[in-house]
Write a protein that holds these residues in place. Structure first.
Motif, PDB file in Angstrom:
ATOM      1  N   GLN A 247      39.196  94.804 108.785  1.00 26.91           N
ATOM      2  CA  GLN A 247      38.755  96.044 109.442  1.00 26.91           C
ATOM      3  C   GLN A 247      37.288  96.348 109.102  1.00 26.91           C
ATOM      4  O   GLN A 247      36.495  96.698 109.973  1.00 26.91           O
ATOM      5  CB  GLN A 247      39.654  97.199 108.976  1.00 26.91           C
TER       6      GLN A 247
ATOM      7  N   VAL B  53      41.176  96.285 117.446  1.00 30.84           N
ATOM      8  CA  VAL B  53      42.242  96.965 116.697  1.00 30.84           C
ATOM      9  C   VAL B  53      42.834  96.000 115.674  1.00 30.84           C
ATOM     10  O   VAL B  53      43.100  94.844 115.986  1.00 30.84           O
ATOM     11  CB  VAL B  53      43.365  97.384 117.689  1.00 30.84           C
TER      12      VAL B  53
ATOM     13  N   GLN C 158      40.906 105.546 121.477  1.00 34.97           N
ATOM     14  CA  GLN C 158      41.353 104.159 121.591  1.00 34.97           C
ATOM     15  C   GLN C 158      42.869 104.024 121.417  1.00 34.97           C
ATOM     16  O   GLN C 158      43.517 103.341 122.197  1.00 34.97           O
ATOM     17  CB  GLN C 158      40.622 103.287 120.562  1.00 34.97           C
ATOM     18  N   VAL C 159      43.433 104.712 120.409  1.00 31.30           N
ATOM     19  CA  VAL C 159      44.884 104.553 120.204  1.00 31.30           C
ATOM     20  C   VAL C 159      45.665 105.129 121.377  1.00 31.30           C
ATOM     21  O   VAL C 159      46.779 104.703 121.657  1.00 31.30           O
ATOM     22  CB  VAL C 159      45.393 105.166 118.879  1.00 31.30           C
TER      23      VAL C 159
ATOM     24  N   GLN D  52      38.049 101.881 124.891  1.00 34.26           N
ATOM     25  CA  GLN D  52      38.057 100.864 123.844  1.00 34.26           C
ATOM     26  C   GLN D  52      36.683 100.804 123.204  1.00 34.26           C
ATOM     27  O   GLN D  52      35.675 100.720 123.910  1.00 34.26           O
ATOM     28  CB  GLN D  52      38.406  99.507 124.432  1.00 34.26           C
TER      29      GLN D  52
ATOM     30  N   GLU E 167      35.647  94.419 122.100  1.00 35.94           N
ATOM     31  CA  GLU E 167      36.373  95.623 121.665  1.00 35.94           C
ATOM     32  C   GLU E 167      37.849  95.584 122.072  1.00 35.94           C
ATOM     33  O   GLU E 167      38.660  96.334 121.532  1.00 35.94           O
ATOM     34  CB  GLU E 167      35.698  96.907 122.174  1.00 35.94           C
TER      35      GLU E 167
ATOM     36  N   GLU F 275      38.710 106.532 117.460  1.00 40.94           N
ATOM     37  CA  GLU F 275      40.051 106.001 117.214  1.00 40.94           C
ATOM     38  C   GLU F 275      41.107 106.767 118.004  1.00 40.94           C
ATOM     39  O   GLU F 275      42.047 106.188 118.523  1.00 40.94           O
ATOM     40  CB  GLU F 275      40.365 105.996 115.714  1.00 40.94           C
TER      41      GLU F 275
ATOM     42  N   ARG G 135      34.040  96.461 111.688  1.00 44.45           N
ATOM     43  CA  ARG G 135      33.192  97.657 111.828  1.00 44.45           C
ATOM     44  C   ARG G 135      31.723  97.312 111.537  1.00 44.45           C
ATOM     45  O   ARG G 135      30.822  97.729 112.248  1.00 44.45           O
ATOM     46  CB  ARG G 135      33.701  98.764 110.890  1.00 44.45           C
TER      47      ARG G 135
ATOM     48  N   ALA H  95      46.135  95.666 113.622  1.00 45.06           N
ATOM     49  CA  ALA H  95      47.482  96.187 113.365  1.00 45.06           C
ATOM     50  C   ALA H  95      47.918  95.660 112.002  1.00 45.06           C
ATOM     51  O   ALA H  95      47.788  94.470 111.726  1.00 45.06           O
ATOM     52  CB  ALA H  95      48.434  95.705 114.453  1.00 45.06           C
TER      53      ALA H  95
ATOM     54  N   LYS I 204      42.727  92.206 119.605  1.00 44.39           N
ATOM     55  CA  LYS I 204      43.775  92.760 118.730  1.00 44.39           C
ATOM     56  C   LYS I 204      44.076  91.752 117.628  1.00 44.39           C
ATOM     57  O   LYS I 204      44.392  90.598 117.904  1.00 44.39           O
ATOM     58  CB  LYS I 204      45.062  93.007 119.522  1.00 44.39           C
TER      59      LYS I 204
END
Ligand code: SF4
Length: 417
Positions: free
Chosen positions: A323, A300, A290-291, A296, A341, A287, A327, A302, A344
């Motif tokens: 989420q 993600v 990635q952030v 990636q 990946e 993470e 996963r 948001a 968004k």
């Protein structure tokens, strides 16, 4: 052109690439995620299970403790069992005090490992230090393996520290004790690397690390190390701690260093809660990368933090469910939907920022806040696509996300690329 307001990440520092069992560390390769088991390596079943879990979670290298004959003897069996499971994950052996002896007495262990990690502070003491260090380097050359020379502030070379403290005192103490300690850490890594190279281990077989537990110390030490060598660097804050403290401290220090272009592989050293999941540290490392936009790994999601405008928990539950679904599905999706990946998803709590944020995502939903009409507009590729209503909004949105993934990444007709 850079200016005082240029906050872009610096180009990656040039470093020599090191091949660790097929995973390239340094030389501009993507920053590698690694982790370490906390099982007794002599317990083959437990260690295989944990290495498998860490690797499946995304750890590209996994380090295991090799502290005695029983654990050294277990290493080739662990490697074999992992290969039978189809997991060709490079294993790194962590050696202290008797690494030279274990590697000499257990050739199958020396062969099965993809890298040896040694600590110059405890590779041997007094007159035995250089001899035992040389023996490990000779083993690395014999088996054609890279080494990580990993200095740790908790086991710093006391002879070197005393010498540098004495020199500083003799010069009128221009440096503080903290500065001398930082310098000792850096010198310990560099002197050991130089010695390894003199013994014949090429630079593309050496990775350096210099771990400390303070954020500012870590940043300073790695900045010094990066400026004075071109070895590949392994970043990690040692004894980062438990829970949010460990995550924040590691992310702050590693984030700043990577923004400066420093770091070729990272480990987030989290102390797990009793019975906690060891793979958390892998998730945090991914993470973080990635952030910051460096790699990636997983789509993600948001989600807004929520506030007094949305008192229901619907959007929190939906964000969490999406989420978790992502996963859980990623091992399959990674194969089935190349590029997924980069997806968004936005799950927002009300009309204030909901539609705007959802438009920025590939697919987003703006749930109704308190007092709003019970309707949830869905945005796909920046356009309002539909409005969901009724008690099954969450399930319907989940289906829309699956459908979007299938269409865009499954070789079907892409929604506006
Ligand atoms: S989008 Fe709405 S619910 Fe979410 S934080 Fe902003 S104002 Fe609050």
């Amino acid at each position: 052109m850079s200016s005082a307001f240029d906050f872009e990440p610096k180009p990656r520092r040039a470093s020599v690439a090191v091949d660790v069992g097929g995973v390239i560390v340094g030389g501009g390769a993507p920053v590698v995620v690694q982790s370490m088991t906390n099982t007794d390596t002599a317990d083959v079943d437990a260690t295989v299970a944990q290495v498998a879990a860490l690797h499946r979670a995304g750890s590209e290298l996994v380090r295991i403790t090799v502290d005695r004959d029983e654990s050294a003897a277990a290493v080739p069996r662990i490697r074999e069992r992992l290969l039978r499971l189809g997991l060709d994950v490079p294993l790194v052996g962590d050696f202290h005090y008797i690494g030279h002896k274990l590697l000499a007495d257990h050739p199958a262990c020396a062969e099965a490992l993809a890298k040896y990690r040694i600590n110059p502070g405890n590779v041997g003491f007094k007159d035995k230090k250089d001899k035992q260090f040389a023996e490990i380097i000779e083993m690395a050359m014999r088996y054609d393996k890279p080494v990580r020379i990993g200095v740790n502030w908790g086991s710093l070379d006391q002879d070197l520290l005393t010498r540098l403290m004495d020199e500083n005192k003799a010069n009128g103490s221009p440096l503080t004790a903290q500065q001398v300690t930082r310098e000792t850490i850096v010198q310990s890594a560099l002197i050991s690397a130089e010695l390894a190279e003199e013994l014949g281990l090429p630079r593309n077989r050496i990775i350096l690390s210099a771990k400390v537990s303070g954020v500012q110390d870590l940043i300073a030490v790695y900045a010094m190390l990066a400026a004075r060598s071109d070895h590949a660097l392994h970043l990690g804050l040692t004894e980062a701690g438990m829970g949010t403290k460990g995550i924040v401290a590691s992310s702050a220090s590693l984030g700043i260093l990577m923004q400066q272009g420093i770091g070729d592989t990272i480990r987030i050293s989290l102390t797990p809660e009793p019975g906690g999941d060891r793979t958390r540290e892998v998730q945090v490392a991914q993470e973080l990368l990635q952030v910051m936009g460096f790699r990636q790994f997983i789509p993600v999601v948001a989600a807004c933090p929520g506030c007094g405008r949305t008192t229901s928990t619907v959007f929190q539950e939906l964000a969490q469910k999406i989420q978790e679904d992502i996963r859980a599905n990623m091992p399959v999706w990674r194969e089935k939907y190349p590029g997924v990946e980069a997806l968004k998803v936005a799950v927002m709590g009300c009309i204030v920022n909901g539609p705007g944020e959802s438009k920025h995502a590939d697919i987003g939903i703006s749930l109704p806040g308190t007092g709003e009409m019970p309707a949830a507009p869905v945005f796909i590729d920046g356009q309002k696509a539909m409005t969901l209503r009724g008690p099954r909004i969450a399930e319907e949105f989940q289906l829309l996300v699956s459908d979007y993934i299938e269409k865009r990444f499954g070789g079907g007709q892409a929604a506006a690329e």
